[in-house]
Enzyme design. Structure first.
Site, PDB file in Angstrom:
ATOM      1  N   CYS A 145       0.804  -1.283   0.224  1.00 17.16           N
ATOM      2  CA  CYS A 145      -0.105  -0.051  -0.009  1.00 17.16           C
ATOM      3  C   CYS A 145       0.758   1.281   0.047  1.00 17.16           C
ATOM      4  O   CYS A 145       1.712   1.478   0.969  1.00 17.16           O
ATOM      5  CB  CYS A 145      -0.920   0.055   1.448  1.00 17.16           C
ATOM      6  N   GLU A 146       0.813   2.102  -0.864  1.00 21.55           N
ATOM      7  CA  GLU A 146       1.708   3.314  -0.881  1.00 21.55           C
ATOM      8  C   GLU A 146       1.244   4.171   0.051  1.00 21.55           C
ATOM      9  O   GLU A 146       2.156   5.271   0.267  1.00 21.55           O
ATOM     10  CB  GLU A 146       1.675   3.893  -2.474  1.00 21.55           C
ATOM     11  N   HIS A 147       0.136   4.167   0.540  1.00 26.67           N
ATOM     12  CA  HIS A 147      -0.202   5.240   1.808  1.00 26.67           C
ATOM     13  C   HIS A 147       0.315   5.105   3.032  1.00 26.67           C
ATOM     14  O   HIS A 147       0.744   5.967   3.785  1.00 26.67           O
ATOM     15  CB  HIS A 147      -1.806   5.086   1.808  1.00 26.67           C
ATOM     16  N   HIS A 148       0.294   3.608   3.466  1.00 29.53           N
ATOM     17  CA  HIS A 148       1.047   3.300   4.812  1.00 29.53           C
ATOM     18  C   HIS A 148       2.199   2.340   4.626  1.00 29.53           C
ATOM     19  O   HIS A 148       2.748   2.063   5.613  1.00 29.53           O
ATOM     20  CB  HIS A 148      -0.007   2.597   5.436  1.00 29.53           C
ATOM     21  N   GLN A 186      -5.069  -0.448  -4.888  1.00 31.81           N
ATOM     22  CA  GLN A 186      -5.690  -1.541  -5.588  1.00 31.81           C
ATOM     23  C   GLN A 186      -6.537  -1.000  -6.967  1.00 31.81           C
ATOM     24  O   GLN A 186      -6.596  -2.052  -7.901  1.00 31.81           O
ATOM     25  CB  GLN A 186      -6.659  -2.146  -4.720  1.00 31.81           C
ATOM     26  N   HIS A 214      -6.345  -5.652   3.024  1.00 33.12           N
ATOM     27  CA  HIS A 214      -5.491  -4.581   3.569  1.00 33.12           C
ATOM     28  C   HIS A 214      -4.857  -4.569   4.806  1.00 33.12           C
ATOM     29  O   HIS A 214      -5.686  -4.214   5.749  1.00 33.12           O
ATOM     30  CB  HIS A 214      -5.992  -3.157   2.858  1.00 33.12           C
ATOM     31  N   CYS A 216      -3.308  -2.107   6.229  1.00 32.73           N
ATOM     32  CA  CYS A 216      -3.639  -0.890   6.929  1.00 32.73           C
ATOM     33  C   CYS A 216      -5.070  -0.772   7.498  1.00 32.73           C
ATOM     34  O   CYS A 216      -5.376  -0.030   8.249  1.00 32.73           O
ATOM     35  CB  CYS A 216      -3.292   0.029   5.643  1.00 32.73           C
TER      36      CYS A 216
END
Length: 254
Positions: A145-148, A186, A214, A216
């Site tokens: 996941c590129e956010h977390h 995703q 996920h 996250c």
């Protein structure tokens, strides 16, 4: 090796000539000896070419390895700093090699940045008069996941309607690997897989469904361990024709 082949070739030719002189053999009878010498010479040239290609590949691998070694050092230092900042001692026995291990793992998790579709397909596109649905389902998928920067894992199902050309079946899984082994969301991952297949074989339609959990959402935030995210991309007739779309969806649910 070339000298030996040359000497063998010359000896064979001389033997053939002497045989003709001594027993008046026809050229047709002696020709296999000459053909064998020519074949040995040809094989020698082919071996040399293959050897040169192998050397070039080895040289490229050495360069890539050196570049990765450089990244590994910088990333290890960064991970060491993170370990210190969360309140741990990076020099204690259990953590001493953790920065390097973490760096190697991250380079593997994101190896998709080093690969291209052309490299992976490797000419595995074939002319085939097949116009029925091709489906590969439940392809295992691991991404970041590129956010977390925590994993999301799941499965990918792919279907397409060929237009006189088909892909090697394993290449569908390799396309998934290229785009999943990157920093991702995703939704984008699903579309990238569909677009790559469209570009490769220009099918009449493509459908991709991704189901993933996920971390996250599991390890932090709302902490819902049973939540599954489903995304889909439909292109061509799988988007425009309800019957084709329903056929694809029913096949991946079986």
């Amino acid at each position: 090796n070339k000298v030996l082949v040359y000497l063998l070739e010359r000896t064979l030719r001389q033997s053939a000539v002497e045989a003709i002189r001594c027993v008046n053999l026809s050229f047709v009878q002696v020709n296999p000896f000459i053909t064998m010498a020519d074949q040995l010479h040809s094989d020698s040239d082919s071996t040399a070419q293959n050897g040169n290609a192998k050397k070039q590949q080895d040289a490229t691998s050495i360069v890539e390895r050196r570049q990765r070694d450089h990244l590994l050092g910088e990333m290890s230092s960064a991970y060491k700093s993170v370990i210190s900042m969360v309140g741990e001692n990076p020099e204690r026995q259990g953590l001493k090699k953790t920065p390097e291990r973490a760096a190697k793992a991250m380079l593997f998790f994101t190896k998709g940045y080093d690969e291209t579709i052309d490299d992976v397909l490797n000419e595995a596109i074939f002319d085939e008069d097949h116009d029925e649905m091709v489906v590969v389902k439940d392809i295992e998928m691991f991404s970041i996941c590129e956010h977390h920067m925590v994993p999301f894992i799941g499965k990918v199902s792919i279907g397409y309607l060929p237009n006189k050309r088909v892909l090697g079946i394993s290449k569908l899984a390799r396309i998934v690997e290229i785009y999943s082994r990157r920093m991702q969301v995703q939704e984008r991952l699903t579309k990238q897989i569909a677009m790559a297949i469209t570009k490769a074989v220009q099918p009449n339609g493509v459908g991709v469904v991704v189901e993933a959990t996920h971390m996250c959402m599991v390890m932090r935030g709302v902490q819902k361990i049973n939540a599954v995210t489903v995304t889909s991309t439909m292109l061509g007739c799988l988007r425009d024709d309800p019957k084709s779309r329903e056929e694809f969806l029913s096949l991946i649910k079986k």
